[in-house]
Design a protein around this motif. Structure first.
Motif, short mmCIF file in Angstrom:
data_model
loop_
_atom_site.label_atom_id
_atom_site.label_comp_id
_atom_site.label_asym_id
_atom_site.label_seq_id
_atom_site.Cartn_x
_atom_site.Cartn_y
_atom_site.Cartn_z
N ALA A 130 0.80 -1.14 0.01
CA ALA A 130 -0.23 -0.11 0.05
C ALA A 130 1.04 1.29 0.17
O ALA A 130 1.02 1.89 0.88
CB ALA A 130 -0.94 -0.25 1.20
N ARG A 164 2.45 4.84 -0.10
CA ARG A 164 1.94 6.19 0.18
C ARG A 164 2.26 7.14 -0.71
O ARG A 164 3.29 7.04 -1.49
CB ARG A 164 2.30 6.38 1.69
CG ARG A 164 1.93 5.40 2.88
CD ARG A 164 0.68 5.35 3.12
NE ARG A 164 0.14 4.88 4.28
CZ ARG A 164 -0.20 3.41 4.35
NH1 ARG A 164 -0.83 3.04 3.10
NH2 ARG A 164 -0.54 3.00 5.59
N GLU A 165 1.50 8.13 -0.55
CA GLU A 165 1.84 9.43 -1.28
C GLU A 165 3.01 10.26 -0.59
O GLU A 165 2.99 10.70 0.66
CB GLU A 165 0.65 10.28 -1.28
CG GLU A 165 -0.01 10.08 -2.72
CD GLU A 165 -1.60 9.94 -2.51
OE1 GLU A 165 -2.01 9.78 -1.40
OE2 GLU A 165 -2.32 10.08 -3.70
N MET A 166 4.22 10.31 -1.32
CA MET A 166 5.12 10.93 -0.55
C MET A 166 5.42 12.28 -0.80
O MET A 166 4.71 12.83 -1.93
CB MET A 166 6.70 9.95 -0.76
CG MET A 166 6.36 8.49 -0.69
SD MET A 166 6.43 8.27 1.17
CE MET A 166 8.16 8.66 1.72
N ARG A 209 4.69 4.32 -7.58
CA ARG A 209 3.87 4.60 -8.07
C ARG A 209 2.87 3.15 -8.74
O ARG A 209 1.64 2.89 -8.59
CB ARG A 209 3.97 5.20 -9.27
CG ARG A 209 3.11 5.90 -10.53
CD ARG A 209 3.71 6.56 -11.57
NE ARG A 209 4.76 5.85 -11.95
CZ ARG A 209 4.46 4.91 -12.67
NH1 ARG A 209 3.32 4.39 -13.31
NH2 ARG A 209 5.51 4.02 -13.30
N LYS A 214 3.21 0.46 -7.00
CA LYS A 214 3.07 -0.14 -5.49
C LYS A 214 3.24 -1.57 -5.41
O LYS A 214 2.71 -2.49 -5.32
CB LYS A 214 1.46 -0.22 -5.26
CG LYS A 214 0.80 1.16 -5.38
CD LYS A 214 -0.70 1.20 -5.11
CE LYS A 214 -1.02 2.67 -4.80
NZ LYS A 214 -0.74 3.80 -5.99
N ALA A 226 -0.13 14.53 -0.12
CA ALA A 226 1.11 13.99 0.71
C ALA A 226 0.95 14.47 2.01
O ALA A 226 1.40 13.71 3.01
CB ALA A 226 2.44 15.03 0.04
N ALA A 257 -1.54 11.86 3.39
CA ALA A 257 -0.93 10.24 3.63
C ALA A 257 -0.26 10.18 4.94
O ALA A 257 -0.21 9.13 5.62
CB ALA A 257 0.23 10.09 2.74
N ARG A 267 -4.84 2.51 1.47
CA ARG A 267 -4.30 1.99 2.50
C ARG A 267 -3.93 0.26 2.24
O ARG A 267 -3.59 -0.34 2.85
CB ARG A 267 -5.49 1.75 3.62
CG ARG A 267 -5.56 3.35 4.15
CD ARG A 267 -4.46 3.72 5.16
NE ARG A 267 -3.95 4.91 4.73
CZ ARG A 267 -3.07 5.57 5.55
NH1 ARG A 267 -2.42 5.10 6.66
NH2 ARG A 267 -2.62 6.76 5.37
N GLU A 268 -4.55 -0.13 1.16
CA GLU A 268 -4.44 -1.46 0.73
C GLU A 268 -4.11 -1.51 -0.78
O GLU A 268 -4.79 -0.63 -1.69
CB GLU A 268 -5.84 -2.40 0.74
CG GLU A 268 -6.35 -2.26 2.31
CD GLU A 268 -5.20 -3.35 2.93
OE1 GLU A 268 -4.72 -4.16 2.52
OE2 GLU A 268 -5.10 -3.21 4.27
N PRO A 269 -3.03 -2.23 -1.09
CA PRO A 269 -2.54 -2.26 -2.54
C PRO A 269 -4.29 -2.71 -3.35
O PRO A 269 -4.87 -3.76 -2.97
CB PRO A 269 -1.50 -3.36 -2.81
CG PRO A 269 -1.63 -4.16 -1.59
CD PRO A 269 -2.49 -3.15 -0.37
N GLN A 314 -0.33 10.56 -9.74
CA GLN A 314 0.75 9.50 -10.34
C GLN A 314 1.24 9.94 -11.68
O GLN A 314 2.37 9.72 -12.25
CB GLN A 314 -0.14 8.25 -10.41
CG GLN A 314 -0.06 7.58 -9.00
CD GLN A 314 -1.18 6.44 -8.98
OE1 GLN A 314 -1.20 5.67 -10.19
NE2 GLN A 314 -1.80 5.77 -7.72
#
Lengths: 294, 367
Positions: free
Chosen positions: A37, A39-41, A208, A210, B80, B83, B182-184, B323
């Motif tokens: 999962a 995260r947005e960094m 990106r 994941k 950001a 998160a 939170r989950e892929p 993204q």
């Protein structure tokens, strides 16, 4: 206004645990892409968020961090990531490959051999080696599960039929532990042999996309090839113009607009250590150090 | 003599300094305040909150200011920050049927219980630049009417009473709330995760995909059953107290598209739904989202998947502008190590090509 307060190495502990679980699974199944999962960094996707998350999850206060981009410690993005961890984790940083416990890299594996206890963290843009042959994740996951890699061999064969050579010069696919075909991240294929039987732990983070994957120490890593077209490394056939090294990967520097070229080590630490040990190339100059400023 | 290029650290610092200077612009011009942004550029704030997935007008306004008005950059800043926030849990589902409506229209019925309420809308304005707005213009106070005592039930609920539209799937109160942050994400994804992805998705991307579905790339015959915008209460189930505690209200836009029917030998034909929901007043976003949501239900509804808008892996993998912009813009980073590798290969191939083409001529000359 909510003033942000950040944890050691930026990520909260729960997120780090989630990432560590993915890393452990990745180590247990070498070359397998573990979904995590991501995260947005606070830096853009595509600029090393996967590597940064892996580094943040494994970094301890005693670690010594080195960050390279294109082999160099002082390219802008390497500086930016090093400063990020200097600020959020306060860990010691270094440019010396041998002194680092964690090395985050983009596009290169250092020239100096890695040793046991070190971790090399790769930034990965597209973790899926089959992606350009099959765009669908649902399909590629199935192909990995079945070990169905014929498509990749057909691609390499078609290269030979068309060009006379395998026309992949970077992100050259490898087979890990005789099971999973893996993308080594866009390192030049020159670096591929360094992954094989490496004493250091190699971790790959794709933010990106994941995914996290790993090569545990001393794992077999074989570059895909054919008996009659064996894998070859590419290196421009010249010594480094600064340190004279004949075994390092070289950057091509355009020196004028009349076809002037020179070739220097892409690994700046390797080049500088050789120069301080007295090795000289045709264009040697004392490397210009950036002046400290406040 | 060659001196290796260095000095990145100072270059970065100076670039940041220059950026801050450019952001401020001419210092003789008064600085923008956050209330000015959130009050007067409110639709931009709504978009940043929606695609940033964080309902906080002040932070969204700050992000817009910091991003110099680049909304995707502002969305990135909000994401950001988001998160890093702890999760306490999920609220109760909001009841948009009980919305304090500020705007509400239906294109499927001339009149509906609660009436058509135009509210603040660009619709029916003539798009003529208004020189009055250039400065110092004070608009009239808005017209005020009596609040209607009648409820404003959702148009889809009215259709639903006669079974003319498929029912909304009932929420399972005990099921965990899916969260792709939170989950892929795995494919195929359920509709809840698809809708979360679409709610965070780039407005322009959804607009283009929704538009493509209208033009025949996976046509699904939509009607704007209802678009409503207003405030809804947000409630959180407090385990200790044993009842739902109101947390406040948020502004939402909801769009329910009514689409052509499905039916079978065993099932009476009925209209199908496409759903859009966003923070603030975000009509273009919610309408596009509803079109794409319906398109993505192709498989579930037994339709042939032939167009990009129906392809869940294609849509969900490319909808996120944070993204997308990161990966597109990463091409600015140095790639010279790989490029060198490609150069080497290309030179070799060209050399072999030249040799192969020279060889027959030389043979001829020798003869």
């Amino acid at each position: 206004m909510n003033a942000p307060a950040y944890n050691f190495a930026y990520l909260d502990e729960q997120t780090k645990r989630m990432i560590r679980r993915a890393i452990l699974k990745a180590i247990a199944i070498p070359g397998y892409q573990v979904p995590f999962a991501s995260r947005e960094m606070p830096m853009p996707y595509g600029w090393g968020t996967g590597g940064v998350q892996v580094t943040a999850a494994i970094l301890g206060p005693d670690d010594v961090l080195k960050v390279i981009d294109q082999g160099s410690d002082d390219t802008t993005n390497a500086i930016s990531i090093r400063k990020f961890f200097g600020k959020t984790a306060g860990v010691a940083t270094t440019t010396a490959t041998a002194d680092a416990t964690v090395i985050q890299t983009r596009h290169r594996i250092p020239e100096a051999p890695l040793h046991a206890g070190q971790v090399l963290v790769y930034q990965v843009p597209i973790p899926e080696p089959l992606r350009f042959l099959e765009p669908r994740e649902t399909e590629t996951r199935r192909m990995h599960a079945l070990g169905e890699y014929g498509l990749m061999h057909v691609k390499l064969y078609e290269d030979i039929a068309r060009f006379g050579h395998i026309a992949t010069s970077y992100a050259y696919p490898v087979k890990v532990n005789a099971r999973y075909v893996m993308d080594p991240s866009p390192t030049p294929k020159f670096d591929n042999p360094k992954m094989d039987d490496c004493p250091a732990l190699q971790l790959f983070g794709a933010g990106r996309e994941k995914r996290i994957y790993a090569i545990p120490p001393h794992t077999d890593v074989v570059s895909l090839d054919f008996e009659d077209h064996p894998f070859t490394r590419y290196r421009f056939d010249a010594p480094c113009a600064l340190c004279g090294a004949g075994d390092s990967y070289l950057d091509e520097i355009v020196t004028d607009d009349k076809g002037g070229r020179m070739f220097v080590c892409s690994d700046t630490d390797y080049c500088e250590s050789r120069q301080s040990a007295g090795h000289r190339g045709s264009e040697s100059a004392a490397p210009h150090k950036e002046r400290a400023h406040g | 003599m060659y001196v290796a290029v260095k000095g990145g650290e100072r270059a970065i610092e100076n670039a940041h300094r220059l950026l801050a200077h450019e952001r401020r612009g001419d210092r003789d011009v008064p600085e923008l305040s956050l209330p000015q942004i959130s009050e007067q550029l409110s639709l931009g704030v709504d978009r940043v909150m929606t695609e940033g997935s964080l309902y906080d007008r002040e932070l969204a306004a700050l992000a817009i200011k910091q991003a110099r008005g680049d909304l995707i950059e502002a969305i990135f800043l909000v994401r950001a920050f988001r998160a890093t926030l702890p999760r306490f849990g999920a609220t109760e589902p909001v009841d948009t049927g009980a919305m304090q409506v500020r705007r509400r229209i239906s294109s499927t019925f001339k009149d509906i219980p609660g009436g058509q309420i135009l509210g603040p809308t660009f619709d029916y304005t003539h798009r003529l630049l208004d020189p009055q707005l250039a400065g110092g213009f004070s608009p009239e106070t808005p017209a005020v009417g009596e609040a209607s005592a009648t409820a404003t039930p959702r148009v889809t609920d009215i259709l639903g009473r006669d079974g003319l539209i498929e029912p909304s799937p009932a929420a399972d109160a005990d099921a965990p709330v899916g969260d792709l942050t939170r989950e892929p994400l795995n494919f195929p994804a359920d509709r809840d995760l698809r809708l979360q992805n679409l709610a965070r998705a780039d407005e322009g991307f959804l607009l283009a995909l929704g538009y493509s579905s209208q033009r025949g790339y996976g046509r699904n015959h939509p009607f704007a059953g209802e678009i409503r915008f207003g405030e809804v209460e947000v409630e959180f189930m407090a385990e200790d107290a044993g009842f739902a505690v109101p947390l406040g209200s948020i502004a939402l836009t909801e769009c329910q598209m009514v689409n052509q029917f499905k039916g079978s030998a065993t099932e009476a034909p009925c209209f199908t739904r496409g759903y859009g929901l966003a923070f603030g007043q975000s009509e273009r976003k919610t309408m596009s989202m509803a079109l794409v949501d319906r398109s993505l239900r192709a498989r579930e509804l037994g339709e042939e998947v032939i167009a990009p808008g129906q392809d869940e892996e294609f849509v969900m993998s490319h909808s996120d502008n944070v993204q997308a912009t990161g990966f597109v813009e990463h091409l600015k980073l140095p790639h010279y190590v790989d490029f060198q590798s490609e150069l080497g290969l290309l030179r070799k191939l060209r050399q072999e090509f030249a040799e192969a083409n020279e060889a027959p001529q030389m043979q001829e000359a020798a003869e």
